[in-house]
Motif scaffolding. Structure first.
Motif, mmCIF file in Angstrom:
data_model
loop_
_atom_site.group_PDB
_atom_site.id
_atom_site.type_symbol
_atom_site.label_atom_id
_atom_site.label_comp_id
_atom_site.label_asym_id
_atom_site.label_seq_id
_atom_site.Cartn_x
_atom_site.Cartn_y
_atom_site.Cartn_z
ATOM 1 N N UNK A 148 33.770 -10.252 -34.194
ATOM 2 C CA UNK A 148 34.373 -9.942 -35.494
ATOM 3 C C UNK A 148 33.538 -10.545 -36.625
ATOM 4 N N UNK A 149 33.147 -11.786 -36.459
ATOM 5 C CA UNK A 149 32.363 -12.489 -37.479
ATOM 6 C C UNK A 149 30.989 -11.846 -37.671
ATOM 7 N N UNK A 150 30.307 -11.533 -36.556
ATOM 8 C CA UNK A 150 28.936 -11.024 -36.654
ATOM 9 C C UNK A 150 28.896 -9.574 -37.157
ATOM 10 N N UNK A 151 29.785 -8.721 -36.646
ATOM 11 C CA UNK A 151 29.791 -7.333 -37.128
ATOM 12 C C UNK A 151 30.214 -7.262 -38.599
ATOM 13 N N UNK A 152 31.086 -8.172 -39.031
ATOM 14 C CA UNK A 152 31.530 -8.189 -40.427
ATOM 15 C C UNK A 152 30.356 -8.449 -41.374
ATOM 16 N N UNK A 153 29.348 -9.181 -40.900
ATOM 17 C CA UNK A 153 28.172 -9.441 -41.738
ATOM 18 C C UNK A 153 27.432 -8.154 -42.088
ATOM 19 N N UNK A 154 27.635 -7.107 -41.269
ATOM 20 C CA UNK A 154 27.001 -5.805 -41.522
ATOM 21 C C UNK A 154 28.034 -4.762 -41.959
ATOM 22 N N UNK A 155 29.190 -5.259 -42.415
ATOM 23 C CA UNK A 155 30.260 -4.410 -42.956
ATOM 24 C C UNK A 155 30.829 -3.425 -41.938
ATOM 25 N N UNK A 156 30.947 -3.876 -40.698
ATOM 26 C CA UNK A 156 31.574 -3.046 -39.672
ATOM 27 C C UNK A 156 32.804 -3.757 -39.113
#
Length: 264
Positions: free
Chosen positions: A91-99
């Motif tokens: 959740x944290x890592x994909x959120x960095x790419x707006x997904x």
């Protein structure tokens, strides 16, 4: 491998040995790289479903256990702890790419009860329509022998058929299918393309690999049988380098390609 170039809906499976170190702790650098590549492929217009192992392995590391538990309650407890950590990281890592990501935990009864199958398919389709990346795992916290898939290679193939994927990619701790076990036979050569899954292919698949996972080459061949029987192309590629996903999508020769429909 034009089939991978043209694939719009792709299921990618990563194993415990790809996601973790020998200690059982998360390999942060590799997971960050994997997420970056998958997010970029999503940006290019491809629909991505990620089947992620690692809940038990991560739970073992987080709980400070010296080895993977052997009894079912301890495995399920480790899975419960590890699944939280895995989803927090994704959740944290994909959120960095707006997904956005969604957790989907499954047991085998979803393919044995028609109404449950329908509900799962509808949920997957709606998530993908919304641009969400579903992160799928077996529900190890509640699964018992009667309702477990047993390995995520099989699970990923079933998910690929449920969502109508164009391609299934298994990221493993080996480059692909070899003519023999490359750890034991220096003359073993990589098989680049499998047109027919027959007894000779089944006979060269060995047992389990890493002690952090539950699968082996034989489970990957069984996954290929499931996927290819539905016309879905499958590839086995080395999980250490997520950039290989780009190569595969660009039509380069990567790993072993099982051609959809290649069932004897």
């Amino acid at each position: 491998m034009a089939s991978f170039q043209d694939a719009k809906r792709i299921v990618v499976k990563v194993g415990s040995s790809t996601l973790t170190y020998e200690t059982g702790m998360i390999n942060i650098r590799r997971v960050e790289k994997l997420v970056k590549v998958l997010a970029d492929l999503r940006n290019s217009g491809k629909e991505i479903v990620l089947v992620s192992s690692g809940a038990v392995a991560v739970g073992v590391g987080k709980l400070g256990l010296k080895e993977r538990p052997h009894d079912t309650p301890s495995k399920q407890a480790a899975a419960a702890v590890g699944q939280c950590e895995l989803m927090y990281l994704y959740d944290k890592l994909f959120a960095e790419y707006n997904h956005n990501v969604a957790q989907v935990l499954l047991t085998r009864d979803i393919v044995e009860v028609e109404k449950r199958t329908e509900n799962v398919v509808n949920t997957f389709n709606r998530l993908l329509e919304m641009g969400v990346i579903p992160v799928v795992n077996e529900n190890d916290t509640v699964a018992v022998e009667e309702i477990e898939f047993g390995d995520n290679d099989t699970l990923s193939a079933i998910v690929a058929t449920l969502v109508g994927a164009n391609a299934l990619i298994l990221m493993s701790d080996i480059d692909g299918l070899y003519t023999a076990n490359p750890h034991e036979d220096p003359n073993a050569t990589l098989i680049r393309r499998v047109e027919t899954i027959d007894d000779s292919i089944l006979s060269i698949a060995g047992g389990a690999g890493s002690n952090r996972g539950t699968g082996g080459m034989i489970t990957k061949i069984h996954a290929a049988q499931i996927a290819c029987s539905k016309g879905i192309d499958m590839a086995i590629i080395q999980g250490e380098n997520p950039d290989l996903l780009y190569d595969l999508m660009e039509g380069k020769e990567v790993g072993t390609h099982f051609v959809g429909g290649s069932i004897k």
